[in-house]
Write a protein that holds these residues in place. Structure first.
Motif, PDB file in Angstrom:
ATOM      1  N   VAL A  55       0.872  -1.184   0.000  1.00 37.75           N
ATOM      2  CA  VAL A  55       0.000   0.000   0.000  1.00 37.75           C
ATOM      3  C   VAL A  55       0.903   1.226   0.000  1.00 37.75           C
ATOM      4  O   VAL A  55       1.826   1.327   0.828  1.00 37.75           O
ATOM      5  N   TYR A  56       0.650   2.099  -0.942  1.00 35.71           N
ATOM      6  CA  TYR A  56       1.472   3.312  -1.071  1.00 35.71           C
ATOM      7  C   TYR A  56       0.588   4.531  -0.791  1.00 35.71           C
ATOM      8  O   TYR A  56      -0.489   4.681  -1.381  1.00 35.71           O
ATOM      9  N   CYS A  57       1.030   5.401   0.121  1.00 33.13           N
ATOM     10  CA  CYS A  57       0.277   6.621   0.426  1.00 33.13           C
ATOM     11  C   CYS A  57       0.970   7.797  -0.254  1.00 33.13           C
ATOM     12  O   CYS A  57       2.174   8.018  -0.049  1.00 33.13           O
ATOM     13  N   ASP A  58       0.214   8.549  -1.024  1.00 33.21           N
ATOM     14  CA  ASP A  58       0.803   9.664  -1.778  1.00 33.21           C
ATOM     15  C   ASP A  58       0.851  10.960  -0.965  1.00 33.21           C
ATOM     16  O   ASP A  58       1.342  11.977  -1.436  1.00 33.21           O
ATOM     17  N   CYS A  59       0.283  10.948   0.232  1.00 34.54           N
ATOM     18  CA  CYS A  59       0.257  12.135   1.104  1.00 34.54           C
ATOM     19  C   CYS A  59      -0.041  13.391   0.279  1.00 34.54           C
ATOM     20  O   CYS A  59       0.706  14.379   0.297  1.00 34.54           O
ATOM     21  N   ALA A  60      -1.176  13.329  -0.428  1.00 37.45           N
ATOM     22  CA  ALA A  60      -1.439  14.307  -1.481  1.00 37.45           C
ATOM     23  C   ALA A  60      -1.743  15.714  -0.964  1.00 37.45           C
ATOM     24  O   ALA A  60      -1.665  16.672  -1.715  1.00 37.45           O
ATOM     25  N   TYR A  61      -2.079  15.828   0.341  1.00 39.09           N
ATOM     26  CA  TYR A  61      -2.500  17.139   0.840  1.00 39.09           C
ATOM     27  C   TYR A  61      -1.339  17.951   1.399  1.00 39.09           C
ATOM     28  O   TYR A  61      -1.513  19.077   1.822  1.00 39.09           O
ATOM     29  N   SER A  62      -0.199  17.328   1.482  1.00 41.24           N
ATOM     30  CA  SER A  62       0.876  17.943   2.248  1.00 41.24           C
ATOM     31  C   SER A  62       2.185  17.802   1.486  1.00 41.24           C
ATOM     32  O   SER A  62       2.314  16.948   0.604  1.00 41.24           O
ATOM     33  N   GLU A  63       3.144  18.633   1.844  1.00 39.81           N
ATOM     34  CA  GLU A  63       4.434  18.542   1.162  1.00 39.81           C
ATOM     35  C   GLU A  63       5.509  17.971   2.063  1.00 39.81           C
ATOM     36  O   GLU A  63       6.699  18.151   1.810  1.00 39.81           O
ATOM     37  N   ASP A  91     -12.369  18.621   0.040  1.00 40.08           N
ATOM     38  CA  ASP A  91     -12.163  19.925   0.663  1.00 40.08           C
ATOM     39  C   ASP A  91     -11.507  19.825   2.037  1.00 40.08           C
ATOM     40  O   ASP A  91     -10.845  20.745   2.484  1.00 40.08           O
ATOM     41  N   TRP A  92     -11.739  18.699   2.700  1.00 44.83           N
ATOM     42  CA  TRP A  92     -11.201  18.566   4.046  1.00 44.83           C
ATOM     43  C   TRP A  92      -9.783  18.025   3.981  1.00 44.83           C
ATOM     44  O   TRP A  92      -9.542  16.959   3.425  1.00 44.83           O
ATOM     45  N   VAL A  93      -8.858  18.754   4.542  1.00 45.85           N
ATOM     46  CA  VAL A  93      -7.484  18.259   4.638  1.00 45.85           C
ATOM     47  C   VAL A  93      -7.427  17.301   5.819  1.00 45.85           C
ATOM     48  O   VAL A  93      -7.731  17.693   6.945  1.00 45.85           O
ATOM     49  N   PRO A  94      -7.077  16.034   5.568  1.00 51.15           N
ATOM     50  CA  PRO A  94      -7.119  15.056   6.671  1.00 51.15           C
ATOM     51  C   PRO A  94      -5.983  15.279   7.668  1.00 51.15           C
ATOM     52  O   PRO A  94      -4.970  14.594   7.634  1.00 51.15           O
ATOM     53  N   TRP A  95      -6.166  16.224   8.523  1.00 50.39           N
ATOM     54  CA  TRP A  95      -5.230  16.547   9.605  1.00 50.39           C
ATOM     55  C   TRP A  95      -5.961  16.290  10.902  1.00 50.39           C
ATOM     56  O   TRP A  95      -6.953  16.970  11.200  1.00 50.39           O
ATOM     57  N   PHE A  96      -5.521  15.316  11.650  1.00 51.26           N
ATOM     58  CA  PHE A  96      -6.169  15.001  12.936  1.00 51.26           C
ATOM     59  C   PHE A  96      -5.216  14.127  13.743  1.00 51.26           C
ATOM     60  O   PHE A  96      -4.292  13.528  13.188  1.00 51.26           O
ATOM     61  N   PRO A  97      -5.434  14.052  15.040  1.00 50.09           N
ATOM     62  CA  PRO A  97      -4.518  13.276  15.886  1.00 50.09           C
ATOM     63  C   PRO A  97      -4.899  11.803  15.954  1.00 50.09           C
ATOM     64  O   PRO A  97      -6.080  11.458  15.844  1.00 50.09           O
ATOM     65  N   VAL A  98      -3.906  10.974  16.146  1.00 49.84           N
ATOM     66  CA  VAL A  98      -4.168   9.598  16.578  1.00 49.84           C
ATOM     67  C   VAL A  98      -3.367   9.383  17.863  1.00 49.84           C
ATOM     68  O   VAL A  98      -2.312   9.990  18.051  1.00 49.84           O
ATOM     69  N   ILE A  99      -3.922   8.556  18.725  1.00 51.27           N
ATOM     70  CA  ILE A  99      -3.315   8.384  20.054  1.00 51.27           C
ATOM     71  C   ILE A  99      -2.473   7.112  20.077  1.00 51.27           C
ATOM     72  O   ILE A  99      -2.930   6.049  19.661  1.00 51.27           O
ATOM     73  N   THR A 135       1.948  -6.348  -6.282  1.00 51.41           N
ATOM     74  CA  THR A 135       0.514  -6.084  -6.273  1.00 51.41           C
ATOM     75  C   THR A 135       0.297  -4.906  -5.334  1.00 51.41           C
ATOM     76  O   THR A 135       0.323  -5.063  -4.122  1.00 51.41           O
ATOM     77  N   ALA A 136       0.159  -3.758  -5.937  1.00 51.18           N
ATOM     78  CA  ALA A 136       0.175  -2.547  -5.115  1.00 51.18           C
ATOM     79  C   ALA A 136      -1.113  -1.761  -5.263  1.00 51.18           C
ATOM     80  O   ALA A 136      -1.793  -1.829  -6.282  1.00 51.18           O
ATOM     81  N   VAL A 137      -1.414  -1.036  -4.214  1.00 49.77           N
ATOM     82  CA  VAL A 137      -2.513  -0.088  -4.292  1.00 49.77           C
ATOM     83  C   VAL A 137      -1.950   1.264  -3.862  1.00 49.77           C
ATOM     84  O   VAL A 137      -1.171   1.340  -2.921  1.00 49.77           O
ATOM     85  N   ALA A 138      -2.305   2.276  -4.616  1.00 52.70           N
ATOM     86  CA  ALA A 138      -1.881   3.622  -4.241  1.00 52.70           C
ATOM     87  C   ALA A 138      -3.103   4.387  -3.761  1.00 52.70           C
ATOM     88  O   ALA A 138      -4.168   4.317  -4.378  1.00 52.70           O
ATOM     89  N   VAL A 139      -2.945   5.061  -2.642  1.00 56.24           N
ATOM     90  CA  VAL A 139      -4.060   5.884  -2.142  1.00 56.24           C
ATOM     91  C   VAL A 139      -3.581   7.324  -2.033  1.00 56.24           C
ATOM     92  O   VAL A 139      -2.398   7.569  -1.767  1.00 56.24           O
ATOM     93  N   PRO A 140      -4.483   8.276  -2.245  1.00 56.17           N
ATOM     94  CA  PRO A 140      -4.049   9.671  -2.163  1.00 56.17           C
ATOM     95  C   PRO A 140      -3.594  10.031  -0.751  1.00 56.17           C
ATOM     96  O   PRO A 140      -2.643  10.774  -0.580  1.00 56.17           O
ATOM     97  N   ASP A 141      -4.292   9.472   0.257  1.00 56.01           N
ATOM     98  CA  ASP A 141      -3.962   9.901   1.621  1.00 56.01           C
ATOM     99  C   ASP A 141      -4.487   8.882   2.617  1.00 56.01           C
ATOM    100  O   ASP A 141      -5.697   8.723   2.775  1.00 56.01           O
ATOM    101  N   LEU A 142      -3.567   8.235   3.275  1.00 60.20           N
ATOM    102  CA  LEU A 142      -3.931   7.191   4.237  1.00 60.20           C
ATOM    103  C   LEU A 142      -4.710   7.774   5.421  1.00 60.20           C
ATOM    104  O   LEU A 142      -5.626   7.143   5.943  1.00 60.20           O
ATOM    105  N   CYS A 143      -4.347   8.988   5.811  1.00 58.61           N
ATOM    106  CA  CYS A 143      -5.055   9.628   6.929  1.00 58.61           C
ATOM    107  C   CYS A 143      -6.545   9.765   6.604  1.00 58.61           C
ATOM    108  O   CYS A 143      -7.410   9.543   7.453  1.00 58.61           O
ATOM    109  N   ALA A 144      -6.834  10.148   5.350  1.00 56.02           N
ATOM    110  CA  ALA A 144      -8.232  10.335   4.953  1.00 56.02           C
ATOM    111  C   ALA A 144      -8.997   9.019   5.076  1.00 56.02           C
ATOM    112  O   ALA A 144     -10.127   8.973   5.551  1.00 56.02           O
ATOM    113  N   LEU A 145      -8.343   7.944   4.650  1.00 56.14           N
ATOM    114  CA  LEU A 145      -9.003   6.630   4.736  1.00 56.14           C
ATOM    115  C   LEU A 145      -9.215   6.225   6.190  1.00 56.14           C
ATOM    116  O   LEU A 145     -10.263   5.677   6.545  1.00 56.14           O
ATOM    117  N   ALA A 146      -8.216   6.516   7.020  1.00 53.53           N
ATOM    118  CA  ALA A 146      -8.333   6.153   8.434  1.00 53.53           C
ATOM    119  C   ALA A 146      -9.445   6.966   9.100  1.00 53.53           C
ATOM    120  O   ALA A 146     -10.243   6.425   9.863  1.00 53.53           O
TER     121      ALA A 146
END
Lengths: 559, 258
Positions: free
Chosen positions: B16-24, B134-142, B44-55
């Motif tokens: 699984v590859y995360c492109d972290c598309a919202y951030s630099e 529109d929502w930038v997936p920025w949030f905390p995980v504990i 056998t790969a899957v690319a996602v724009p942003d793992l945080c968004a999926l989580a």
């Protein structure tokens, strides 16, 4: 009062009670809180606010009804976009505190800057436990603002949140603060600044977003430099008041009362009075007196000491009864009076303490009318408490489902009178106006109800046992649950009132409480009553009393 | 290709590859290197724009991926990735390989990728799907291994991100309430237990904190009221001394030093 509590903010559930600048009505429609983009517009609003407030005797801390009223006036006078209402609250609040802050020497002030001002990617600073340690690299405004404030004598903190400032103020390290923050954080900080009674000026950031933010430099500089030459404002020294009160309860002092010195009953009562306790009641009576009278804490008059001792005598008499009734063998980590001396002697000590309390009031070295008023107040509160307790006991004998309003009514009847006596005895000692007594009545009622809601919530959240919902007495958690339950669930709750529950039924009720978000709804109700207590203070003209009573809300109900 | 679609759709991906598309925060070069490596291996790969968004959305695919044998996730700090999966109810197996594109080691990713399977697709460029909203997936995980449930974050957060579970434990309840770029709760956490994967600063970004669980981490400002008076005095004295040193330095620079 409906079961659905009012909230002041339109935002989604938060754990803390909402007491913010933002109001539910229109928040979503108006969008987020904002700051006027143009410096000229900000200056115009600041000037218009000052013009509107001229001649008004603002007594900080301002509470929401005052902010609303003044903001309405400014909006009507200026045609200001209502989107800037919260910004006006900041300006109005600043106007109220400005004379106080100006009278605090620079050396006892703190400037609080947000770390988000730093230039991301360039800032070399590290953090310690108090926040960012600026290296003066010059890549952001923190550098110049810190230099200027520190040259004047300020302590500059670059830290997250305003809690640290409230902390410095409550510890006496600082007496005033200039705070720079984004509007959302100021909103959040506002209730803490009110319940902390923190003299402070706030300057909103021009941008929020928590990174590379921009400060409104000119008003920050103006606030930092503000100073009334020669003035030296000091807050009411509540710590000293507490020391004075504690000294009255040392056993050697108590033995000056002939009855306490002479008999076995008196000796037990004296030991019981001297035994640790929070002494909140005598402290509050005395604090109200010192705030109203401006008396020197080092030389408090005897009639105040009598009043303070009397409230504690009556309170500690009731604790003996409580311990007998609840069969609690331990109090303050020591055997309860009935556990140490047997129930008959304990009850006699309790009755003696009631008598001693009234005697202290009757013997207070004060004008006859004041003594009569104090006796009447204490006796009236005493009777009302018994009626309230009696109503609850009648319900316990024949329990049935209760609505939110009914439970709140129980709370008001059995708790509010004791707060009322405690505060108003202090006001009577100071010869306060009837208006002050009106304020204290309303304040006591809201505070008493809030106190009981909090007590119920704590019982609910802190105990882990099956029987922890305290079905045996009117529970606000259960009433709120019933108000939000589905019809089928309502039957389960209805059957629970006033009865011990088996594990199965308790689990069912816990399930309903979790599913209906009852804890948060009850917290909202607590926030509502906390707000009412603060709002009740709006008419007070005595700043010291208003500050002290705001802090009491924070201490009694949590920040 | 639709967002998050698998390269070989009938197979559970091994990468699984995360492109972290919202951030630099992840350098372009690191992303390119990782993508080239995946393509070259025919994984056998899957690319996602942003793992945080999926989580944040608790996307059920995370559970599917977490269940895969020998999973490799190419994203950011392993501690952050583990906590994101756990947040989504998809805890990763201890043996999952977590490759970090933030640590400057992207060139070595190829060497750590699983060998191609016998039925692997021929090497092909990895398609990174667009998928920002529109929502930038920025949030905390504990980080539950470090959290002491002191509730300071819960009491501190302006935006109602946290709440308490029925068991009384602090949890991230409303990730979308979080304010983009605000890591304030993580800064006040005395246990360095709060991770914002997109944060520029360590250990808030999920980099290993310097000390063992339970010990104080370096940048963990104290919550109000929690500092003993003497420690508070010392910290304030340090600030006064620094202010004085800066003042002298300024005077020196202005040629006024005696």
């Amino acid at each position: 009062m409906s079961g659905a509590p009012q909230t002041l903010s339109g935002r989604a559930a938060t754990d803390a009670p909402d007491l913010r600048y933002g109001e539910a009505a229109g928040r979503t429609a108006r969008g987020p809180v904002t700051v006027p983009g143009e410096a000229s517009e900000r200056e115009r609003l600041a000037a218009a606010t000052d013009a509107c407030l001229r001649g008004q005797a603002l007594v900080p801390p301002l509470v929401m009804p005052e902010l609303r009223r003044h903001a309405d006036a400014v909006i009507a006078a200026t045609g200001c976009d209502p989107a800037f209402r919260e910004y006006l609250y900041v300006l109005i609040n600043n106007a109220a505190w400005r004379p106080v802050v100006a009278a605090v020497p620079y050396e006892r002030r703190t400037l609080l800057l947000p770390p988000c001002l730093r230039a991301s990617g360039k800032c070399p600073a590290r953090f310690d436990k108090l926040g960012l340690l600026c290296e003066r690299c010059g890549s952001c405004e923190i550098c110049a603002l810190s230099d200027e404030a520190e040259a004047l004598g300020y302590t500059v903190l670059v830290a997250e949140g305003t809690g640290v400032v409230a902390d410095l103020v409550s510890r006496g390290v600082a007496d005033a603060a200039i705070g720079v923050s984004c509007m959302p954080a100021l909103e959040r900080a506002f209730p803490h600044m009110v319940t902390g009674a923190v003299p402070g000026l706030a300057v909103p950031l021009l941008t929020d977003g928590c990174r590379d933010t921009r400060p409104d430099t000119a008003p920050i500089r103006e606030a930092v430099r503000l100073r009334a030459p020669g003035a030296d404002w000091r807050p009411l020294d509540l710590a000293k008041t507490r020391e004075a009160v504690n000294a009255w309860f040392q056993e050697a002092q108590l033995r000056r009362f002939p009855g306490i010195a002479r008999t076995q009953i008196g000796a037990i009562a004296g030991e019981w009075l001297a035994r640790a306790g929070k002494r909140w009641r005598p402290f509050l009576t005395t604090a109200v007196y010192t705030a109203l009278s401006g008396a020197d804490v080092a030389a408090l008059p005897d009639h105040v000491r009598h009043a303070a001792l009397a409230v504690e005598c009556i309170h500690k008499a009731s604790l003996i009864y409580d311990d007998v009734q609840d069969n609690d063998a331990v109090r303050y980590g020591l055997p309860a009076v009935h556990a140490a001396h047997g129930t008959p002697l304990a009850l006699t000590v309790s009755l003696y303490l009631l008598g001693l309390g009234y005697r202290l009031l009757a013997d207070a070295p004060a004008p006859a009318a004041m003594r009569a008023a104090m006796l009447s107040l204490a006796a009236d509160g005493h009777c009302r408490l018994c009626h309230g307790q009696g109503a609850e006991l009648a319900w316990v004998r024949a329990p049935g489902p209760l609505g939110v309003e009914q439970v709140l009514d129980f709370f008001a009847r059995k708790t509010a009178p004791s707060f009322d006596v405690v505060f108003r005895l202090g006001a009577l000692c100071a010869g306060a106006d009837p208006e002050v007594h009106d304020v204290l009545r309303r304040y006591s009622e809201a505070l008493g109800v809030a106190y009981q809601i909090r007590d119920d919530l704590e019982d609910f959240t802190e105990d882990g046992d099956a029987d922890d919902i305290r079905m045996q007495r009117p529970s606000i958690v259960l009433a709120v649950a019933a108000a939000h339950a589905a019809p089928s669930e309502r039957d389960v709750i209805a059957a629970a009132w006033g009865r011990g529950l088996d594990a199965h039924k308790a689990a069912a009720i816990r399930g309903i409480i979790a599913a209906r978000d009852v804890e948060r709804k009850t917290r909202d109700l607590l926030g509502d009553y906390k707000q009412r207590a603060l709002d009740a203070l709006a008419p007070l003209r005595n700043g010291d009393l208003k500050m002290a009573l705001c802090r009491v809300v924070g201490k009694v109900l949590g920040p | 290709m639709r967002p998050g679609n698998t390269v070989k759709s009938e197979r559970t991906p091994t990468v699984v590859y995360c492109d972290c598309a919202y951030s630099e925060i992840i350098p372009r070069a690191a992303k390119d290197a990782a993508q080239r490596a995946i393509a070259a291996r025919g994984a056998t790969a899957v690319a996602v724009p942003d793992l945080c968004a999926l989580a944040a959305a608790r996307d059920p695919r995370l559970r599917e991926w977490a269940a895969a044998e020998n999973l490799t996730v190419i994203a950011c700090y392993p501690r952050a990735v583990r906590r994101l999966f756990a947040y989504a109810g998809a805890p990763l197996a201890a043996g999952a390989t977590l490759l970090n594109m933030r640590d400057g080691q992207a060139a070595h990713i190829a060497a750590r990728l699983p060998p191609p399977r016998a039925d692997a697709a021929p090497p092909a460029p990895l398609a990174v799907p667009p998928g920002k909203d529109d929502w930038v997936p920025w949030f905390p995980v504990i980080d539950q291994d470090r959290c002491r449930n002191c509730k300071q974050c819960l009491n501190f957060c302006v935006f109602g991100v946290y709440d308490l579970s029925p068991e009384g434990l602090v949890r991230v309840a409303q990730p979308r309430n979080c304010k983009n770029n605000c890591p304030a709760c993580a800064r006040i956490c005395p246990a360095a237990a709060i991770i914002f994967p997109k944060c520029p600063d360590a250990p808030i970004n999920g980099a290993e904190p310097p000390a063992a669980p339970g010990a104080e981490a370096a940048p963990a400002p104290a919550a109000p009221g929690s500092l003993p008076a003497d420690e508070l005095d010392a910290l304030l004295a340090k600030r006064r001394a620094r202010a004085e040193a800066f003042r002298r330095a300024r005077m020196g620079a202005a040629g006024e030093q005696p």
